[in-house]
Structure formats: C-alpha cells, structure tokens
Write an enzyme that holds these catalytic residues in place. Structure first.
Site, short mmCIF file in Angstrom:
data_model
loop_
_atom_site.label_atom_id
_atom_site.label_comp_id
_atom_site.label_asym_id
_atom_site.label_seq_id
_atom_site.Cartn_x
_atom_site.Cartn_y
_atom_site.Cartn_z
CG LEU A 229 -4.94 -13.29 -16.14
CD1 LEU A 229 -5.81 -14.08 -15.17
CD2 LEU A 229 -5.60 -13.22 -17.51
CG PHE B 177 -0.95 -8.06 -1.19
CD1 PHE B 177 -0.29 -7.10 -0.44
CD2 PHE B 177 -2.27 -8.33 -0.88
CE1 PHE B 177 -0.91 -6.45 0.59
CE2 PHE B 177 -2.90 -7.69 0.15
CZ PHE B 177 -2.23 -6.74 0.89
CD GLU C 167 4.41 -9.68 -12.02
OE1 GLU C 167 4.86 -10.85 -11.99
OE2 GLU C 167 4.95 -8.77 -12.65
CE LYS D 115 -3.14 -11.79 -4.26
NZ LYS D 115 -4.18 -11.53 -3.24
CG ASP E 22 -8.76 -3.59 -0.62
OD1 ASP E 22 -9.07 -2.38 -0.66
OD2 ASP E 22 -7.83 -4.06 -1.28
#
Length: 666
Positions: free
Chosen positions: A345, A350, A352, A367, A464
């Site tokens: 995706l 941090f 893929e 993730k 973030d």
C-alpha cells in the site's frame, strides 16, 4: 449430606470470587456546560429514573425532557420480572455512576455487572434521540481467564448449539435467560451453561439478533476456551457462565436431571467390630470440610487477582490481552501473499505497509517495520501499548501484532481510501475532496485529537500529525494513524521534555524543535498546519519557492491574513463548493493553532467548540511560530530540507537552537 454441604460451600466460594466489571462508557467528544439547561435536565431525569423504571411492569422506561440544546433523552431497564426494590437500587447505582464518571459528556451509558448485584440493569442518556435505533459500538468485554478442562471441541459444539437455540427465541422477547442440558465433563469444568441475552426494547427483532450475534462473535474471537464471559453494546447484553447470576435463573432446573448419588455405605466399624460413634464421624468430616474450604479460599484469592481479564477495547492500563492480539508470522505471510508487491500500500514512517486478508475474510493493513527504520523495540512496544488502549471512530484500530523471526509487525484495520495526502496534494485526485468533505475531515481529526488529549484514560500526544498520517475510509471519514512517536502523560502532567526530537519538518512547533518541549499544544500546532493545508490544497513545503514567504505555509497565510485577503489561500479545486464563512473560520482557527507561544494556542476542546458553534467569537491571533520576515533568515534546520518525512534529531537543552544536531530523515 456432608458431601453436598461441602460442594455447596465450594460452589459459593467460587461463585463470589469472579466479579464482573461494570461497563461505563462516556461519550467521545461532545460536552455540555456545567449548570446549564442540559446539565439541569440530566440530573432531574437521572434522579427520578430509578422509581420510574421499577414501577413499570416490564421494568423499562424511556423519557425526553427539555427543549433545544437542553433536551435530553434517557432510558433505563432491568431484567423483566426483577424485584422492584432491587431494580430501583440498581438503576440508582448506575445513574450515580454516570454522574461521577461522565461529569460533562452528553452521551453515556452504563451496564451493571457485579455478582453482588441481584439483577442486571442499564442506563443511557444522550442529547440525540437513540430510542429504537441500532448501535453496535462501543463494545465492552470481560472474560474469565480460568481455562476449560476437558474435551474443548465437544464442549464448543454444545456451546454453539445452545447459543443458536437462544438466538431463535430471544429476538421476539428481547430477553432470555436459560440453562443448557447437562454436559458430562471433567470434574473441574462446568456441566451446565447459564446464558443470558437481553436487548433494549424498541429495536427490531432482526437488530436484536444481529447485536447479540456480534456479541457472541466478539466473545469467540477473543476468549474462546475460557469459562465465562460478558460482551455488551449500547443496545444489547450477553453473558454466559458455569453458575447462576443476577437472580436470572431462580430455581429453574436443568433440562436433564442430574444422576442420583449412590446410597451411602454403612457406618464404619472399629477393629473390635464396634460402630464408630456419630460424634467422631462428624468431627472428622467437619475438620475435612474446614481444611478444604480454607485451601479453596486461598486458591480463590490467588486466582481472583489474575482471573478475570477485561477487554474494554483499549482502555486498560496495560496492553490489552497480548495473547489475543498476537499473530503468528505464518498467518501474516499467508494474508499478504508473502508480502507481495501487488499488496503493498505504501511506505509508512518506519516501514512498508501491505494489504492482507485473514482466513475469516477480514481485510487488514500490515505495517512491517524495516530493520533500519529507527523504530526499535521501544517504539514498537510504545505503538502497541498506546494504540491497543484506544477506541474511537476517528482513530485507526489496532487488531494485533507479531514479534517473530526478527520481525516487528503491526496489524491494523484496513482503511480503503489511502491517506489524505494522496488526494489533497494530487492535481487530479483533489477534485474528489470538495469543501464539504474537507470540512468533515477537519472535524473528524478534531474529534480524534480531542479523544487522545482529553477523553481517553491517558493523555496521549501524537507528535506526528500530518496529511499522510490521516487515513480515509470508504466514506472519506478521517482516521488518525501511525502512533510510533506518541507519548502518554500522567493525569497531573501537562508537558514534558525530550532529548530526541521526532516528528516531521514543517509540522513541529518552535518550542519542540528548539528545546524538545512538547505538550498537547504540540499536536495543536501540527493540526493548525494541517487545517491550512486542507484549505489551500498544497503541502507546507511547496511554499519554498513562492514570493517572499520564507519558505513555509504559516508565513504565507499570516501575510494574507494581515492583508485582509485570506480567501486568496483557497484551493481552486473547491472554488465552486466552499462556504465563505466556514473557510474563513477554519483559516482563523488554523492561525490560532500555529501561534508561537503554546499558551496562546487553543485546547482541542476549545477548537471543537469553535468549529461546531459559529456564535463563538474567535480571539485575535498573535504572530505564528517560524514566521519569517524575509528569505535570508530562513531556518535551514526546519525548512531547508525535504519535508513530509518523519525525522529525528538530538536536542541539548542547555544551549540554544543553533546547537541542534540534525539526523538524516528516515
């Protein structure tokens, strides 16, 4: 006789040892003003609800009081046929619990569930009518960690059949408590299943069955193999156990009578052939009973300290049931087709991210953290622990994790429409984001941050917030993602300091970049930048080559604001759909969020009120942080690099910002 007495004592000891936790759920984001009309009406309704419910033959009562913003809808119920006084006490306890636990939330509910309670009861109130309406979230679950002993496969077949039998009957009555046929099992396993299902009167029989079916599915997915459990939702309640509870089963006998005990043997004799006296027998039996009970009590006390696990869907202090959250690596490989390129995706902060499909056909986002990502074990555990405690419709839900073969993997719910930046900053895709959708995204992110900062058990700083960390579902509703940098605060803590500054250039406030100081106002600053990006449809970094704005969006917007031309900021893609007042108000709020001094920035609760109440007058904004008056004074640390990627740098607190060392962006 003594054996029966001993069994009764042991059953009582085991029964009282497993107390279920009551389920209080406070509203996620909407609050009322203390001592206002809504508060007054709420206290009035809750003060009379107990008597009103207990006086009804079916132990159910709903009411609405007030007008306009002060109008409240309330509902209370007990188990049908329960004693009026017991019902009244239960409703009163639930009402008091809501007043204490949810002091200013406009939508809250409370299922009681302690074994000390002699009935089950439910109280809910809201500023919106919920009567006769279906609702499957939020969910609260509890299970007993005492595992089943014996043939689990056979027992599960019986359990499933009994639950299906319950489903066929509960839809019409909305309430059912029943006992299964006797099951021949191991001595330490229950031979009867006591199940209770209840729905709120008013919902359809189909909705009742759907809700209870979801409760059973939730229980099986988290707690299969344990003896006993509870799952409840806003419109239904499900519990099963190996003993009676809530006074719901009375003296009801099981479907199959128990096997009669064999006749007792004749009294024993001494070596001389004389009968042993009854007194001696009683003394021996009583001593044995006392010894066994003391041992049982000791085991119960030890077991109780670790027996029941509560799955409040991410609200406990520790990681929510790690065993139920953990995936094995093989399952992840199969789900992602061995991390196929076709399933990739994108690239997260941090590592893929891949799309996957579990065997039950649940779509997931995986993730996979890269070995050189900079998110080590600490960040990984941080994200798991924090996200597992959270449940909000505007936050991405964590389904599980995997630590195996030197891999660190997080498994999330799949959000179908990628991230906000995919649409917002693409010349062709941005046309799908008209002003109505953009305004809805701003509101959704506001609610998500408000939950993190104020409504969750911990105060959580995301650190973030940016467009690429806002995912969009099929209806373009936003969900905040990527909690690898998040930090949680104690209840009495308002700010903190770190020697390792992490975040994304252009979104970090000045006090964080220069001194490592962060608080909820750090997220507010980032959110302000995000609002301005949503309005203009451009990245913060894209202003580097524009006029003399100093290379950042904040400076550009501040100059437009002072020149009385804020509408020049608007993305041409929404020229035909925007609302003039809403856009200007959003720009104003965005500027308030990026003010240089943290104390000047509004709290998320204030921002929510500003967005939802147009009658609130917004304060005059002060100059923003990182406001550059000319290009030569550009800060190379913050704006001379590629923006949009999460980064890290070390901050020596004893010196000024000129001494900050910068690390390579991940």
């Amino acid at each position: 006789m003594c054996l029966n007495t001993l069994c009764a004592i042991l059953c009582f000891v085991l029964t009282v040892s497993f107390g279920f936790v009551s389920a209080q759920k406070c509203g996620e984001s909407v609050f009322f003003r203390p001592n206002g009309n809504y508060d007054t009406n709420r206290r009035l309704v809750l003060s009379t609800l107990a008597s009103n419910v207990s006086s009804q033959n079916n132990r159910f009562y709903n009411v609405s009081v007030g007008e306009g913003a002060g109008r409240i809808y309330a509902l209370g119920l007990c188990i049908p046929g329960s004693d009026p006084r017991v019902c009244s006490d239960c409703i009163q306890l639930a009402s008091q619990g809501l007043l204490q636990t949810c002091p200013n939330q406009t939508d809250s509910f409370y299922w009681t569930g302690d074994n000390a309670d002699k009935t089950l009861c439910f109280v809910r109130y809201s500023n919106n009518s919920f009567f006769n309406k279906m609702a499957l979230e939020p969910t609260h679950a509890v299970y007993n960690t005492m595992r089943f002993q014996g043939n689990l496969t056979a027992y599960t077949r019986t359990w499933d059949a009994f639950m299906n039998f319950m489903f066929t009957r509960v839809g019409q009555t909305r309430y059912l408590a029943d006992i299964s046929p006797r099951i021949n099992q191991e001595p330490l396993s229950p031979d009867l299943i006591y199940a209770l299902m209840q729905c709120i009167p008013g919902i359809s029989s189909e909705d009742c069955e759907t809700c209870l079916g979801k409760c059973v599915d939730d229980y099986q997915s988290c707690c299969n193999g344990f003896i006993g459990g509870v799952v409840n939702k806003p419109v239904c309640y499900f519990r099963w156990d190996g003993y009676k509870y809530y006074g719901a089963f009375g003296d009801e006998a099981p479907s199959q009578p128990p096997t009669p005990l064999p006749l007792p043997p004749p009294p024993p004799r001494d070596p001389d052939g004389k009968k042993i006296s009854t007194g001696v027998i009683v003394a021996i039996v009583v001593s044995a009973v006392i010894f066994v009970v003391l041992v049982a009590l000791g085991l119960v006390i030890w077991k109780r300290r670790q027996s029941y696990k509560t799955l409040k869907y991410h609200t406990d202090d520790d990681m929510t049931s790690p065993q139920s959250l953990q995936f094995d690596f093989t399952t992840i490989e199969v789900a992602t087709d061995n991390f196929s390129r076709n399933n990739k995706l994108g690239q997260g902060g941090f590592g893929e991210v891949y799309k996957g499909m579990l065997p039950n056909e649940t779509e997931i986002a995986v993730k996979r953290l890269s070995s050189n990502s900079g998110q080590g074990t600490q960040e990984f555990k941080n994200e798991v622990v924090i996200v597992a405690k959270l449940q909000h419709k505007n936050l991405v839900r964590l389904l599980g994790f995997c630590i195996e073969r030197d891999e660190q993997i997080l498994v999330y719910e799949f959000v179908s429409n990628k991230s906000l930046d995919y649409f917002l900053f693409d010349p062709k895709m941005k046309s799908q984001l008209d002003w109505k959708r953009r305004y809805n995204i701003i509101g959704g992110v506001t609610r998500g941050l408000l939950y993190l900062h104020q409504d969750s058990r911990l105060t959580i700083i995301h650190r973030d917030i940016k467009a690429s960390n806002i995912l969009l579902d099929a209806d373009m509703n936003p969900k905040i993602a990527d909690f690898g940098m998040a930090r949680n605060f104690r209840v009495d803590q308002t700010e903190d300091q770190t020697g390792r500054v992490v975040g994304t250039f252009g979104y970090m406030p000045p006090e964080y970049v220069t001194h490592g100081q962060f608080s909820t106002k750090s997220d507010v600053y980032s959110f302000g930048v995000l609002i301005l990006e949503i309005v203009c449809g451009k990245k913060n970094s894209s202003f580097f080559q524009m006029d003399d704005s100093g290379g950042n969006l904040v400076t550009h917007v501040w100059r437009l604001w002072n020149n009385d031309s804020p509408l020049d900021l608007i993305d041409p893609a929404i020229k035909e759909s925007y609302d003039n007042d809403e856009v200007i108000r959003c720009i104003h709020i965005g500027i308030l969020c990026v003010q240089e001094t943290p104390a000047d920035r509004p709290e998320m609760s204030t921002i929510f009120q500003m967005l939802t109440n147009s009658s609130i007058t917004l304060p005059v904004p002060r100059p923003p942080g990182f406001f550059f008056r000319n290009r030569p004074n550009l800060d190379p640390l913050t704006y001379g690099s590629e923006q949009g990627q999460s980064s890290s740098m070390s901050v020596p607190f004893s010196i000024d910002s000129a001494s900050i060392t910068r690390a390579t962006p991940r």
